[in-house]
Design a protein around this motif. Structure first.
Motif: not given
Length: 264
Positions: A33-41, A140-144, A185-191
């Motif tokens: 779910a986390t990876a899916g949300i980040l991909l959508v973002m 919002t994406v940049g902050a979250t 997952m943290t690295a993916f969030g920064l990407v």
């Protein structure tokens, strides 16, 4: 040589054992779910960025054409007819002309300048609001996004530690792999977050320049309407190309001592 080969083989084996897909599988539904949300973002971040860049460039090109040709027209209506149908500059001119016609129909006396200024300001605010569409999502994406990735990492580390505790093995080779895998997952969030922040700042800077240009044009339209065409920006006329005069051929006159060349 053999030691380096063994190290390389061990590293490749570790990469096969611990990787992005393995991190998702170990994390379970929460990691997916986390990876899916980040991909959508990430998808909508890139979509909004390229769409807004295209829209901004279109308005910038319209502004260049307006500065070059609009004020050479005999009237605002004639100049507006030359503009593109959905041009932001055409919208300002049309709203200004409509406000001028509406002012003549008002039964309660209102200053023409105030009425025209308010109408042009509303038109300008509408355009600026359209220009800012989607930027809130990038912010919002940049902050979250980093925190969403961090959440996936926390869940991954938690499950990895539970697996290690259940196996009863706490050696460094058993801990480093699962924990390092969870950090993906943290690295993916920064990407996802970094392009969103950079895109937001880039689009904001261009929007500010466009808004300044639109504000200056709206002020010029207001001056033209309030003065019945007496006040309008001065347009520098193109300088005609300097005519070149052909050089006269030299003439030769004969003297007593020989030929002497003189130029007229």
């Amino acid at each position: 040589m053999s030691i380096s080969i063994l190290n390389a083989g061990a590293a490749s084996a570790a990469q096969e054992q611990f990787g992005f897909w393995n991190a998702l599988n170990n994390g379970g539904a929460i990691s997916y779910a986390t990876a899916g949300i980040l991909l959508v973002m990430l998808f909508f971040t890139l979509y909004i960025f390229f769409t807004k860049v295209f829209e901004q460039q279109k308005i910038i090109n319209q502004g260049r054409r307006v500065r070059a040709t609009f004020w050479n027209s005999n009237s605002l209506r004639e100049g507006a007819a030359k503009l593109e149908k959905n041009s932001a500059y055409k919208q300002l001119v049309d709203d200004g002309l409509a406000a001028q016609e509406q002012h003549a129909k008002l039964t309660d006396p209102v200053e023409a300048h105030d009425w025209l200024h308010g109408s042009l300001q509303r038109s300008e605010d509408t355009i600026n609001s359209a220009l800012g569409g989607g930027l809130a999502f990038l912010a919002t994406v940049g902050a979250t996004a980093p925190f969403i990735g961090l959440f996936g990492t926390v869940v991954g580390i938690y499950k990895a530690l539970l697996g290690i505790a259940a196996a009863g093995q706490a050696s460094i080779d058993k801990v480093a792999g699962p924990v390092g895998e969870a950090l993906i997952m943290t690295a993916f969030g920064l990407v996802v977050a970094v392009p969103a922040v950079l895109g937001y700042n880039f689009l904001q800077r261009r929007n500010k320049a466009i808004q300044e240009a639109l504000g200056a044009f709206a002020n010029d339209v207001l001056g033209y309407l309030a003065s019945n065409g007496a006040v309008k920006p001065s347009v520098a006329a193109r300088k005609p190309a300097a005519a070149t005069t052909p050089a006269k051929p030299a003439t030769t006159t004969a003297g007593q001592a020989g030929g002497v060349t003189t130029k007229p």
